[in-house]
Design a protein around this motif. Structure first.
Motif, short mmCIF file in Angstrom:
data_model
loop_
_atom_site.label_atom_id
_atom_site.label_comp_id
_atom_site.label_asym_id
_atom_site.label_seq_id
_atom_site.Cartn_x
_atom_site.Cartn_y
_atom_site.Cartn_z
N THR A 106 -28.55 -36.43 -21.61
CA THR A 106 -29.58 -37.36 -21.14
C THR A 106 -30.74 -37.42 -22.12
O THR A 106 -31.24 -38.49 -22.46
CB THR A 106 -30.07 -36.94 -19.74
N THR A 158 -32.67 -47.06 -25.85
CA THR A 158 -32.11 -47.36 -24.54
C THR A 158 -32.12 -46.10 -23.68
O THR A 158 -31.36 -45.17 -23.95
CB THR A 158 -30.65 -47.86 -24.68
N PRO A 159 -32.98 -46.04 -22.69
CA PRO A 159 -33.00 -44.86 -21.84
C PRO A 159 -31.72 -44.76 -21.02
O PRO A 159 -31.13 -45.76 -20.65
CB PRO A 159 -34.22 -45.07 -20.93
N SER A 202 -32.00 -40.54 -24.38
CA SER A 202 -33.34 -41.10 -24.21
C SER A 202 -34.13 -41.14 -25.52
O SER A 202 -35.15 -41.79 -25.60
CB SER A 202 -34.12 -40.33 -23.14
N ARG A 203 -33.64 -40.44 -26.53
CA ARG A 203 -34.34 -40.47 -27.82
C ARG A 203 -34.15 -41.81 -28.53
O ARG A 203 -34.93 -42.16 -29.39
CB ARG A 203 -33.85 -39.34 -28.72
#
Length: 107
Positions: free
Chosen positions: A63, A71-72, A67-68
């Motif tokens: 996750t 696009t979360p 998230s980096r």
């Protein structure tokens, strides 16, 4: 209320869910099982609690990595019954950790 039996890391868990959510809960169980097996392969034959902890860490790592980017990653919705089961498991883990800590202090 429906009931689903999940196989995760070689252990069987019976969970209740809302009618119609069985397939979704089974899919979540398959995902967790895949991570549990990945954790088992990485560290050998770990205890149930350690295996589930490592599985959760692998999910968290994925996750975070996702998230980096721009696009979360959306976390999957967790049914209420699963949340309650996770809370009971967390309570059990804390109890076990406390017992192990107490044993260590008395040795």
């Amino acid at each position: 209320m429906a009931e689903v039996t999940l196989s995760v890391g070689g252990y069987q868990y019976k969970l209740a869910c809302r009618d119609g959510e069985e397939a979704h809960l089974e899919r979540l169980g398959e995902m967790v099982n895949a991570k549990a097996m990945e954790a088992r392969n990485a560290v050998g034959n770990a205890s149930e609690v350690r295996q589930l902890l490592l599985s959760a860490l692998l999910f968290a790592d994925e996750t975070l990595e996702g998230s980096r980017g721009n696009t979360p990653v959306a976390a999957p919705a967790i049914p209420g019954q699963m949340t309650a089961a996770l809370e009971r498991l967390a309570d059990r883990i804390e109890l076990i950790a406390t017992r192990v800590e107490n044993l260590s202090q008395h040795s």
